[in-house]
Scaffold this motif. Structure first.
Motif, PDB file in Angstrom:
ATOM      1  N   ALA A 352      62.384  -6.693  38.074  1.00 36.98           N
ATOM      2  CA  ALA A 352      60.987  -6.622  38.526  1.00 36.98           C
ATOM      3  C   ALA A 352      60.906  -6.612  40.055  1.00 36.98           C
ATOM      4  N   GLU A 353      61.748  -7.413  40.682  1.00 39.92           N
ATOM      5  CA  GLU A 353      61.720  -7.459  42.160  1.00 39.92           C
ATOM      6  C   GLU A 353      62.131  -6.112  42.770  1.00 39.92           C
ATOM      7  N   ALA A 354      63.127  -5.490  42.162  1.00 35.89           N
ATOM      8  CA  ALA A 354      63.562  -4.181  42.675  1.00 35.89           C
ATOM      9  C   ALA A 354      62.433  -3.162  42.512  1.00 35.89           C
ATOM     10  N   LEU A 378      62.029   9.450  40.400  1.00 35.25           N
ATOM     11  CA  LEU A 378      62.092   8.237  41.219  1.00 35.25           C
ATOM     12  C   LEU A 378      62.218   7.041  40.292  1.00 35.25           C
ATOM     13  N   GLY A 379      63.103   6.123  40.617  1.00 37.54           N
ATOM     14  CA  GLY A 379      63.239   4.966  39.733  1.00 37.54           C
ATOM     15  C   GLY A 379      64.060   3.846  40.342  1.00 37.54           C
ATOM     16  N   THR A 380      64.042   2.727  39.654  1.00 35.10           N
ATOM     17  CA  THR A 380      64.849   1.568  40.049  1.00 35.10           C
ATOM     18  C   THR A 380      65.428   0.930  38.790  1.00 35.10           C
ATOM     19  N   GLY A 381      66.478   0.162  38.952  1.00 36.07           N
ATOM     20  CA  GLY A 381      67.048  -0.545  37.802  1.00 36.07           C
ATOM     21  C   GLY A 381      68.111  -1.525  38.259  1.00 36.07           C
ATOM     22  N   VAL A 382      68.503  -2.420  37.366  1.00 33.43           N
ATOM     23  CA  VAL A 382      69.568  -3.375  37.691  1.00 33.43           C
ATOM     24  C   VAL A 382      70.555  -3.461  36.530  1.00 33.43           C
ATOM     25  N   VAL A 383      71.766  -3.922  36.845  1.00 35.23           N
ATOM     26  CA  VAL A 383      72.751  -4.215  35.788  1.00 35.23           C
ATOM     27  C   VAL A 383      73.387  -5.561  36.107  1.00 35.23           C
ATOM     28  N   ALA A 384      74.037  -6.129  35.104  1.00 30.51           N
ATOM     29  CA  ALA A 384      74.781  -7.370  35.341  1.00 30.51           C
ATOM     30  C   ALA A 384      75.867  -7.069  36.383  1.00 30.51           C
ATOM     31  N   ALA A 385      75.913  -7.879  37.427  1.00 30.83           N
ATOM     32  CA  ALA A 385      76.828  -7.594  38.540  1.00 30.83           C
ATOM     33  C   ALA A 385      78.273  -7.481  38.065  1.00 30.83           C
ATOM     34  N   ARG A 386      78.604  -8.243  37.049  1.00 27.05           N
ATOM     35  CA  ARG A 386      79.994  -8.256  36.583  1.00 27.05           C
ATOM     36  C   ARG A 386      80.441  -6.880  36.077  1.00 27.05           C
ATOM     37  N   HIS A 387      79.465  -6.045  35.694  1.00 28.59           N
ATOM     38  CA  HIS A 387      79.830  -4.725  35.142  1.00 28.59           C
ATOM     39  C   HIS A 387      79.659  -3.589  36.145  1.00 28.59           C
TER      40      HIS A 387
END
Ligand SMILES: Cc1cc2nc3c(=O)[nH]c(=O)nc-3n(C[C@H](O)[C@H](O)[C@H](O)COP(=O)(O)OP(=O)(O)OC[C@H]3O[C@@H](n4cnc5c(N)ncnc54)[C@H](O)[C@@H]3O)c2cc1C
Length: 620
Positions: A352-354, A378-387
């Motif tokens: 949500a912050e991104a 246009l977009g944003t997203g996140v993944v688990a840092a470990r991956h």
């Protein structure tokens, strides 16, 4: 001679960079080439081979097989693999860039020591020094400036030194009881960043600051300073070097850190690869891993030049307000056909912050369809840092397809076009963060627009540390990198090249005239930005081969101190690289010196006095 006179002499000695480069006719010292009477005899090479347990090899050019039999299986094998950076790195004669117009071309060394231990490296260093050989050091082979490659040289090739070990509580040697133990990773000089990301992040769930390109060598990058995706958050790679093992020009294997040989240790943190000795292993601090890494992407095309000017101005204002902080790094590109291409990453933000961070800019662009077209979602997203660095199942990664390759070896799709590139031109400039202030934004936007008329302008936000975390700034301050990096919000890179053009490569198409025109466009684009920032610093490893003021561009006020360290640990210039510390005393190819050892001692003495606070340079 009193101290004042010495200081005056010191100032004169520091004019050396302004003298023309050495030429063979005026040389006071020449290195030996194959065919010269003094070139080591077969028996001498045999002795070196024995000393390194048989690991002395004669490297071949990448396409040597094609010179012999153009349509043979061996030639086809090279052609099949030439797009694979891990394959290139496995070849003793391989360079990840195939050359640079009018600058350098790939050429194998006469001999190479495929080092496994520091003792192998020491044997090679002693042999080169005693026999007046041109010595060259190669790790991952990613030098754009061609500094890990030289014809008629002896190569120390570290590829096989690929051990990685993790520590829960590391204390540098000699620092027991004075520093707190810290989690760390020790990596052999031949490791690549993907080896560390696999060991530290994917396996142990921690973070190490390395480079963006997975196949870049760890030792080369740390000596460059070194930037990765999240350098605004953590700092440069060099900033977190805790200890290094290094073989110096005298053949000594030294363990250096903030206590032991602190001047050399500091120089290894950004003073440029290949100038100080051969690093055989390094220990780097590791960090708690943020829970998520993320990205923002998309392309906006302006329908007119006027609209593009507006888009650039809006993007700068948006960056200054919403993204100029430790969380956001990586790139935005401005193209001659009026596109803004976004490829940014973030650290330590939720999904949500991104999304919230980018919402105002995306909404503004979408709402102005008369002026702008969204040509790539246009977009944003996140993944688990470990991956983040997982290769398997990651559509952004290309796995090393060779049978037996480690499953965790792969490269980012976006880096694919750089593999084997033949460079036409390259330049980089650090732009100071004061340009983000409201009163300066218009001038910045105009300069960026003007530059983009000539060539694509790449804005690498993670390669300027201004706006970064307090930790990133203070740790990076304690390195040899040009302090301009601390005030810079971005490193602008303007560069281009053509497809691979290695010597003897079949079907290589080179159009020299077109390449020169391209180089002119690159120069014109960077000139637009230099009008705004005339004495901009430049990142040593991503910079212009022909930069006439490379000393100050790469190292700013640190150059003086680096010269003194060089004079102490390598007074005879065994470790020469193009535009490396001390290179002004040598011919372009590093074979001839005009400064006699006595003059270098003189330089050292004077520089030491100039650097009153560094009297320890006289020691040992
Ligand atoms: C495709 C590509 C992507 C890149 N991405 C990034 C990035 O994301 N971030 C960034 O900061 N930079 C990046 N760079 C620049 C790169 O980090 C530097 O060129 C770095 O020095 C490469 O190290 P290497 O070992 O791979 O290269 P090499 O060519 O092997 O070495 C580079 C220099 O370091 C010296 N050196 C290497 N190993 C040793 C050693 N053990 N001891 C002493 N000297 C040594 C060599 O002599 C040479 O002068 C990139 C370059 C390329 C070509």
């Amino acid at each position: 001679m009193n101290r004042r006179e010495l200081l005056k002499c010191g100032a004169a000695a520091l004019m050396v960079p302004l003298l023309p480069r050495a030429a063979a006719s005026s040389a006071v010292f020449s290195r030996v080439r194959p065919g010269d009477l003094a070139w080591p005899k077969p028996a001498d090479w045999s002795r070196l081979s024995e000393a390194v347990n048989g690991n002395l090899i004669e490297p071949h050019a990448l396409f040597a097989a094609c010179r012999k039999v153009r349509d043979g299986a061996a030639c086809h094998e090279v052609e099949k693999n030439i797009g694979n950076p891990f394959y290139i790195g496995d070849q003793p004669g391989g360079t990840q860039t195939s050359g640079w117009l009018d600058a350098w071309s790939a050429a194998p060394s006469a001999y190479a020591v495929k080092a496994r231990y520091a003792a192998d490296v020491a044997a090679a260093v002693n042999f080169a020094r005693e026999n007046r050989l041109r010595l060259v050091v190669k790790g991952g082979g990613h030098s754009y400036l061609g500094t890990s490659n030289a014809a008629d040289s002896l190569l120390v090739w570290t590829r096989a030194m690929n051990q990685v070990s993790l520590h829960d509580a590391f204390v540098p040697q000699g620092c027991e009881g004075t520093v707190s133990p810290t989690p760390a990773v020790t990596a052999g000089a031949g490791t690549m960043w993907i080896d560390l990301y696999y060991a530290v992040t994917a396996t142990a769930g921690r973070y190490v600051q390395g480079g963006g390109c997975t196949s870049v060598g760890t030792a080369g990058l740390v000596q460059s300073g070194g930037f990765g995706n999240f350098s605004k958050y953590f700092g440069t790679a060099a900033a977190h070097l805790l200890e290094a093992e290094v073989v110096t020009a005298d053949g000594m294997v030294r363990t250096v850190n903030a206590r032991r040989d602190p001047d050399l240790f500091w120089a290894l943190k950004g003073g440029g690869g290949g100038s100080w000795g051969v690093v055989t292993k390094q220990t780097l601090r590791t960090f708690e891993l943020p829970s998520q890494f993320g990205a923002a992407w998309g392309t906006i095309k302006a329908r007119s030049d006027t609209a593009f000017r507006r888009l650039i101005a809006r993007f700068i204002a948006f960056y200054a307000e919403h993204l100029f902080n430790p969380h956001w790094g990586e790139q935005a590109h401005l193209t001659p056909d009026n596109e803004l291409m976004i490829s940014m990453v973030c650290c330590g933000l939720s999904k949500a912050e991104a999304a919230t961070a980018w919402q105002p800019f995306f909404a503004w662009a979408r709402a102005s369809s008369q002026d702008f077209e969204v040509t790539d979602d246009l977009g944003t997203g996140v993944v688990a840092a470990r991956h983040w660095w997982d290769v398997k199942g990651n559509p952004s990664m290309i796995p090393d397809p060779r049978p037996g390759a480690p499953f965790y070896h792969g490269w980012w799709q976006g880096d694919g076009s750089q593999v084997g590139v033949f460079l036409h031109g390259y330049d980089s400039l650090w732009l100071p963060a004061v340009l983000l202030q409201p009163g300066s934004q218009a001038a910045l936007a105009e300069a960026l627009f003007n530059a983009s008329r000539h060539k694509m302008v790449q804005l690498h936000f993670n390669k300027g540390i201004a706006g970064g975390s307090a930790q990133a700034i203070s740790a990076t301050r304690d390195t040899a990198t040009n302090p301009a990096v601390l005030d810079a919000f971005v490193l602008v890179i303007i560069a281009d090249g053509g497809p691979p053009a290695y010597p003897d490569m079949p079907h290589a198409v080179g159009d020299t005239a077109a390449a020169r025109e391209d180089a002119d466009r690159i120069a014109a684009a960077s000139a637009e930005l230099r009008r705004l920032v005339p004495d901009a610093g430049s990142y040593v490893s991503e910079s212009n081969y022909f930069n006439p003021r490379w000393q100050t561009a790469y190292w700013g006020g640190n150059y003086l101190r680096l010269q003194a360290v060089k004079a102490k640990y390598d007074p005879n210039g065994l470790f020469f690289v193009h535009n490396g510390v001390g290179a002004e005393a040598w011919s372009d190819d590093g074979f001839y010196a005009t400064l006699a050892p006595a003059a270098r001692t003189f330089l050292f003495e004077n520089v030491s006095v100039l650097l009153g606070e560094h009297e320890y340079l006289r020691g040992s």
